[in-house]
Each structure stands twice: as structure tokens, then as C-alpha cells.
Write a protein that holds these residues in place. Sequence first.
Motif, PDB file in Angstrom:
ATOM      1  N   THR A 173      -1.067  10.873  32.958  1.00 45.88           N
ATOM      2  CA  THR A 173      -2.265  11.104  33.755  1.00 45.88           C
ATOM      3  C   THR A 173      -3.466  11.013  32.826  1.00 45.88           C
ATOM      4  O   THR A 173      -3.341  11.191  31.600  1.00 45.88           O
ATOM      5  N   TYR A 174      -4.605  10.742  33.402  1.00 49.03           N
ATOM      6  CA  TYR A 174      -5.818  10.533  32.622  1.00 49.03           C
ATOM      7  C   TYR A 174      -6.950  11.406  33.148  1.00 49.03           C
ATOM      8  O   TYR A 174      -7.019  11.717  34.321  1.00 49.03           O
ATOM      9  N   THR A 175      -7.841  11.748  32.237  1.00 46.20           N
ATOM     10  CA  THR A 175      -9.043  12.491  32.588  1.00 46.20           C
ATOM     11  C   THR A 175     -10.239  11.611  32.249  1.00 46.20           C
ATOM     12  O   THR A 175     -10.296  11.041  31.159  1.00 46.20           O
ATOM     13  N   LYS A 176     -11.175  11.497  33.194  1.00 44.09           N
ATOM     14  CA  LYS A 176     -12.352  10.672  32.956  1.00 44.09           C
ATOM     15  C   LYS A 176     -13.357  11.471  32.124  1.00 44.09           C
ATOM     16  O   LYS A 176     -13.713  12.596  32.452  1.00 44.09           O
ATOM     17  N   LEU A 184     -11.356   6.774  30.051  1.00 45.81           N
ATOM     18  CA  LEU A 184     -10.210   7.511  30.561  1.00 45.81           C
ATOM     19  C   LEU A 184      -9.394   7.977  29.355  1.00 45.81           C
ATOM     20  O   LEU A 184      -8.907   7.170  28.567  1.00 45.81           O
ATOM     21  N   ILE A 185      -9.254   9.277  29.209  1.00 50.69           N
ATOM     22  CA  ILE A 185      -8.536   9.869  28.088  1.00 50.69           C
ATOM     23  C   ILE A 185      -7.170  10.329  28.589  1.00 50.69           C
ATOM     24  O   ILE A 185      -7.096  11.067  29.575  1.00 50.69           O
ATOM     25  N   PRO A 186      -6.075   9.906  27.932  1.00 50.01           N
ATOM     26  CA  PRO A 186      -4.755  10.357  28.403  1.00 50.01           C
ATOM     27  C   PRO A 186      -4.586  11.856  28.199  1.00 50.01           C
ATOM     28  O   PRO A 186      -5.040  12.423  27.202  1.00 50.01           O
ATOM     29  N   ASP A 187      -3.937  12.504  29.158  1.00 53.90           N
ATOM     30  CA  ASP A 187      -3.643  13.938  29.076  1.00 53.90           C
ATOM     31  C   ASP A 187      -2.321  14.097  28.327  1.00 53.90           C
ATOM     32  O   ASP A 187      -1.251  14.041  28.922  1.00 53.90           O
TER      33      ASP A 187
END
Length: 119
Positions: free
Chosen positions: A5-8, A13-16
Motif C-alpha cells: 500500500t502507498y501513502t501520498k 507515493l511512498i510505500p508503507d
Amino acid sequence: MTELTYTKNGDYLIPDLTLSETPEDARPLGKYGRLRRSYLQEHRPGLYSRLVLSEKLFPHLREIDETANRRLEQMMPELMKSAGVTEELKARDQMKWVGLMNSLKAQAEEIILSELVYN
């Protein structure tokens, strides 16, 4: 394999990424494991990151620590024998015995550090 999952964050987009939990009964690292971790962080950041992300860092550090301690236990009697450090010397001249033991331990640690920790 789990889905990432990714966080914007702004335009990115940074991978979690998360690491699994370490066991509660895990012993703290000893001297040589901590020295190895510091060496990897400062001088081998790529290897350090790879070990962290693959969750192999702690087992690697534990193995280095245990191996270094075993090696020290093996080397000390051999060095003591070659230097003539005996119980008789300890009873006769304690200060000389302590000085020789400190010198021998420093020699053994230098070998261990160069072979295992800083390699």
C-alpha cells in the motif's frame, strides 16, 4: 506475498513498509553486535539497508556477536599459554598478571574486530 500500500506525500507515493515484530524474549545485542551495526550504518549503508529490509539484520548481528565471543574464549587460553601466563604467576605477581591479561585480551579483540566486525 502481500500487496503493498502507498501513502501520498505531495506528488509522491511512498510505500508503507513495516517490519515484523521482534520476539519478546530476544536478548539485547552484545558489544560485537553493536559494533558491527555501527560499522554497517557508517561504512556499508547499502548492505545495512538490505539487511534491514529483508529482516536479516538482527540475526546477522546476533551471529557476529556469538561468533566473536566464542572466538575470544578460544583464543585467550592459547594466548595465555604462549605468553606464559599461569595461575602461579597470578599468585606471585598480580599486577604483572593483570597487565599481561589486558594485553592479551586487547590482542585477541584486535584480531576479532578485523576478522569479523570490520570486514
